[in-house]
Design a protein around this motif. Structure first.
Motif, PDB file in Angstrom:
ATOM      1  N   SER A 249      -8.065  11.914 -24.663  1.00  0.00           N
ATOM      2  CA  SER A 249      -7.553  12.852 -23.674  1.00  0.00           C
ATOM      3  C   SER A 249      -6.816  12.092 -22.573  1.00  0.00           C
ATOM      4  N   VAL A 250      -5.778  12.702 -22.018  1.00  0.00           N
ATOM      5  CA  VAL A 250      -4.994  12.074 -20.951  1.00  0.00           C
ATOM      6  C   VAL A 250      -4.742  13.100 -19.859  1.00  0.00           C
ATOM      7  N   GLU A 251      -4.458  12.609 -18.660  1.00  0.00           N
ATOM      8  CA  GLU A 251      -4.121  13.491 -17.552  1.00  0.00           C
ATOM      9  C   GLU A 251      -2.732  14.085 -17.754  1.00  0.00           C
ATOM     10  N   LYS A 252      -2.521  15.285 -17.229  1.00  0.00           N
ATOM     11  CA  LYS A 252      -1.216  15.930 -17.356  1.00  0.00           C
ATOM     12  C   LYS A 252      -0.158  15.190 -16.549  1.00  0.00           C
ATOM     13  N   PHE A 253      -0.524  14.638 -15.401  1.00  0.00           N
ATOM     14  CA  PHE A 253       0.393  13.837 -14.597  1.00  0.00           C
ATOM     15  C   PHE A 253      -0.285  12.523 -14.242  1.00  0.00           C
ATOM     16  N   ILE A 254       0.444  11.421 -14.446  1.00  0.00           N
ATOM     17  CA  ILE A 254      -0.059  10.087 -14.131  1.00  0.00           C
ATOM     18  C   ILE A 254       0.911   9.433 -13.158  1.00  0.00           C
ATOM     19  N   ASP A 255       0.427   9.102 -11.976  1.00  0.00           N
ATOM     20  CA  ASP A 255       1.255   8.480 -10.948  1.00  0.00           C
ATOM     21  C   ASP A 255       1.400   6.995 -11.262  1.00  0.00           C
ATOM     22  N   SER A 256       2.643   6.558 -11.486  1.00  0.00           N
ATOM     23  CA  SER A 256       2.881   5.150 -11.815  1.00  0.00           C
ATOM     24  C   SER A 256       2.912   4.259 -10.582  1.00  0.00           C
ATOM     25  N   GLY A 257       2.839   4.862  -9.391  1.00  0.00           N
ATOM     26  CA  GLY A 257       2.656   4.082  -8.178  1.00  0.00           C
ATOM     27  C   GLY A 257       3.935   3.764  -7.426  1.00  0.00           C
ATOM     28  N   TYR A 258       3.758   3.290  -6.198  1.00  0.00           N
ATOM     29  CA  TYR A 258       4.873   2.902  -5.335  1.00  0.00           C
ATOM     30  C   TYR A 258       4.328   1.938  -4.287  1.00  0.00           C
ATOM     31  N   PHE A 259       5.233   1.225  -3.639  1.00  0.00           N
ATOM     32  CA  PHE A 259       4.869   0.283  -2.588  1.00  0.00           C
ATOM     33  C   PHE A 259       5.847   0.399  -1.429  1.00  0.00           C
ATOM     34  N   TRP A 260       5.355   0.276  -0.213  1.00  0.00           N
ATOM     35  CA  TRP A 260       6.218   0.030   0.933  1.00  0.00           C
ATOM     36  C   TRP A 260       6.444  -1.480   1.004  1.00  0.00           C
ATOM     37  N   TYR A 261       7.692  -1.874   1.178  1.00  0.00           N
ATOM     38  CA  TYR A 261       7.962  -3.300   1.344  1.00  0.00           C
ATOM     39  C   TYR A 261       8.994  -3.509   2.442  1.00  0.00           C
ATOM     40  N   ASP A 262       8.876  -4.649   3.095  1.00  0.00           N
ATOM     41  CA  ASP A 262       9.824  -5.056   4.126  1.00  0.00           C
ATOM     42  C   ASP A 262       9.895  -6.577   4.110  1.00  0.00           C
ATOM     43  N   ALA A 263      10.494  -7.158   5.126  1.00  0.00           N
ATOM     44  CA  ALA A 263      10.691  -8.605   5.121  1.00  0.00           C
ATOM     45  C   ALA A 263       9.375  -9.371   5.141  1.00  0.00           C
ATOM     46  N   THR A 264       8.285  -8.710   5.537  1.00  0.00           N
ATOM     47  CA  THR A 264       7.012  -9.424   5.672  1.00  0.00           C
ATOM     48  C   THR A 264       6.243  -9.546   4.367  1.00  0.00           C
ATOM     49  N   ASN A 265       6.530  -8.681   3.385  1.00  0.00           N
ATOM     50  CA  ASN A 265       5.711  -8.712   2.167  1.00  0.00           C
ATOM     51  C   ASN A 265       6.522  -8.722   0.873  1.00  0.00           C
ATOM     52  N   MET A 266       7.834  -8.954   0.976  1.00  0.00           N
ATOM     53  CA  MET A 266       8.688  -8.883  -0.204  1.00  0.00           C
ATOM     54  C   MET A 266       8.317  -9.890  -1.281  1.00  0.00           C
ATOM     55  N   GLU A 267       7.708 -10.980  -0.891  1.00  0.00           N
ATOM     56  CA  GLU A 267       7.370 -12.018  -1.872  1.00  0.00           C
ATOM     57  C   GLU A 267       5.987 -11.835  -2.486  1.00  0.00           C
ATOM     58  N   ASP A 268       5.263 -10.802  -2.076  1.00  0.00           N
ATOM     59  CA  ASP A 268       3.942 -10.570  -2.659  1.00  0.00           C
ATOM     60  C   ASP A 268       4.069 -10.312  -4.160  1.00  0.00           C
ATOM     61  N   GLU A 269       3.082 -10.736  -4.906  1.00  0.00           N
ATOM     62  CA  GLU A 269       3.146 -10.636  -6.367  1.00  0.00           C
ATOM     63  C   GLU A 269       3.315  -9.198  -6.841  1.00  0.00           C
ATOM     64  N   ASP A 270       2.577  -8.275  -6.258  1.00  0.00           N
ATOM     65  CA  ASP A 270       2.674  -6.874  -6.667  1.00  0.00           C
ATOM     66  C   ASP A 270       4.066  -6.318  -6.398  1.00  0.00           C
ATOM     67  N   ILE A 271       4.638  -6.677  -5.262  1.00  0.00           N
ATOM     68  CA  ILE A 271       5.985  -6.211  -4.918  1.00  0.00           C
ATOM     69  C   ILE A 271       7.002  -6.795  -5.870  1.00  0.00           C
ATOM     70  N   GLN A 272       6.889  -8.075  -6.150  1.00  0.00           N
ATOM     71  CA  GLN A 272       7.853  -8.735  -7.017  1.00  0.00           C
ATOM     72  C   GLN A 272       7.856  -8.136  -8.429  1.00  0.00           C
ATOM     73  N   GLN A 273       6.693  -7.711  -8.901  1.00  0.00           N
ATOM     74  CA  GLN A 273       6.637  -7.082 -10.217  1.00  0.00           C
ATOM     75  C   GLN A 273       7.280  -5.698 -10.188  1.00  0.00           C
ATOM     76  N   ALA A 274       7.212  -5.035  -9.062  1.00  0.00           N
ATOM     77  CA  ALA A 274       7.688  -3.651  -8.967  1.00  0.00           C
ATOM     78  C   ALA A 274       9.181  -3.559  -8.694  1.00  0.00           C
ATOM     79  N   VAL A 275       9.742  -4.500  -7.937  1.00  0.00           N
ATOM     80  CA  VAL A 275      11.147  -4.372  -7.562  1.00  0.00           C
ATOM     81  C   VAL A 275      12.046  -4.713  -8.738  1.00  0.00           C
ATOM     82  N   TYR A 276      13.286  -4.255  -8.666  1.00  0.00           N
ATOM     83  CA  TYR A 276      14.239  -4.467  -9.762  1.00  0.00           C
ATOM     84  C   TYR A 276      15.556  -4.910  -9.167  1.00  0.00           C
ATOM     85  N   GLU A 277      15.907  -6.156  -9.457  1.00  0.00           N
ATOM     86  CA  GLU A 277      17.110  -6.757  -8.857  1.00  0.00           C
ATOM     87  C   GLU A 277      18.218  -6.852  -9.898  1.00  0.00           C
TER      88      GLU A 277
END
Length: 320
Positions: free
Chosen positions: A292-320
């Protein structure tokens, strides 16, 4: 990744005869071999490349064959229709699909259902269809509310702001605009939204709109842009006008990230396309395995700025 629907193409779809399908073996239906066909809205852009990386990583880790296709541009509905037909002929164990035009593609999706091939929607999903058993996507309203919260903090919860929106008709555009508005109304009564303009993901148009808003509102304190093109356009308009409005964006293309690094954009909310691709394939495999699976699955999001752009989670999420 958002488009205006193009309804006129519905009549031009060529359907694969089901009798022909009966002669084809299901590539993922026998033994332990399973295959998942992923058909996205696009293929070449950094966003879709990151979705592809997540989908293929899931396939490798979960030991399921994954194919990934999408048209070269997000306006090429006929090409996406062809890719749907090609996938249907190969009879995968499941389809993972982000529709360019759910009206035009409803009939072929019904063919997948008739062949007992489960469909999992992703990104903006398949609006208006009950065929997908689940949709993996960004909660755009919640993500836009996160942007509103950060812009409010930057402005001390007061001042005039404007919205530069990529689409008035797409669900993502509507959700991002409404999510921003609703958070401001509920939490920052000192902020007034003075204008909203729609640009259909055209950066030149977005810059014209932002420039006009700045000219009409000399005391404009902030701009929220609902996609990366709009954020870049808004920042350029602010710089050209010599204005002081704070710009907050959405998504994470390289031009926007460079402007965040330089300080021209205060920050942005990025979707998590890697997780979107990974979780869509993971969800499709669960359906194939009878889980069984949920009808809607949130794939997530992050707030990023100059202070956290290099964080591992952010780097995996962004697309350059």
């Amino acid at each position: 990744m958002n488009l205006t629907r193009r309804h006129a193409l519905a009549a031009g779809m060529t359907l694969v005869p089901l009798a022909g399908l009966a002669a084809c073996g299901r590539s993922g239906g026998g033994g332990d071999s399973k295959s998942i066909a992923v058909i996205a809205k696009g293929y070449a852009s950094p966003f879709w490349a990151t979705v592809k990386a997540g989908a293929e990583a899931a396939g490798k880790e979960l030991k399921v064959s994954v194919t990934f296709n999408g048209p070269d541009t997000e306006t090429d509905v006929p090409r996406q229709n062809d890719q749907l037909q090609q996938a249907l002929v190969k009879r995968p164990s499941a389809l993972v699909f982000a529709a360019l035009d759910s009206d035009a593609q409803g009939t072929v999706l019904q063919q997948f259902a008739d062949e007992s091939i489960p469909v999992v929607a992703f990104d903006s999903g398949v609006p208006g269809s009950d065929i997908p058993v689940s949709t993996v996507a960004t909660d755009n309203k919640a993500a836009a509310a996160e942007a509103a919260k950060h812009l409010s903090e930057l402005l001390g919860a007061k001042g005039k702001v404007a919205i530069i929106c990529h689409s008035q008709t797409s669900l993502t555009g509507q959700d991002r605009e409404n999510g921003f508005r609703e958070w401001i109304t509920a939490n920052a009564p000192g902020i007034t939204i003075v204008d909203v303009q729609y640009n259909n993901s055209d950066q030149a148009v977005a810059q014209q709109h932002a420039s006009a808003i700045i000219q009409a509102n000399a005391d404009l304190a902030g701009i929220f842009a609902t996609d990366d093109d709009g954020a870049v356009a808004a920042a350029q308009a602010v710089q050209t006008a010599g204005a002081s409005a704070k710009v907050v964006g959405f998504d994470s293309g390289k031009p926007q990230m460079d402007l965040i690094t330089s300080g021209a954009i205060a920050g942005s909310v990025t979707q998590n396309p890697y997780q979107m691709g990974y979780q869509a394939v993971q969800t499709a495999l669960k359906v194939v395995n009878g889980e069984s699976v949920e009808k809607f699955i949130d794939s997530g999001y992050f707030w990023y700025d100059a202070t956290n752009m290099e964080d591992e989670d952010i780097q995996q999420a962004v697309y350059e």
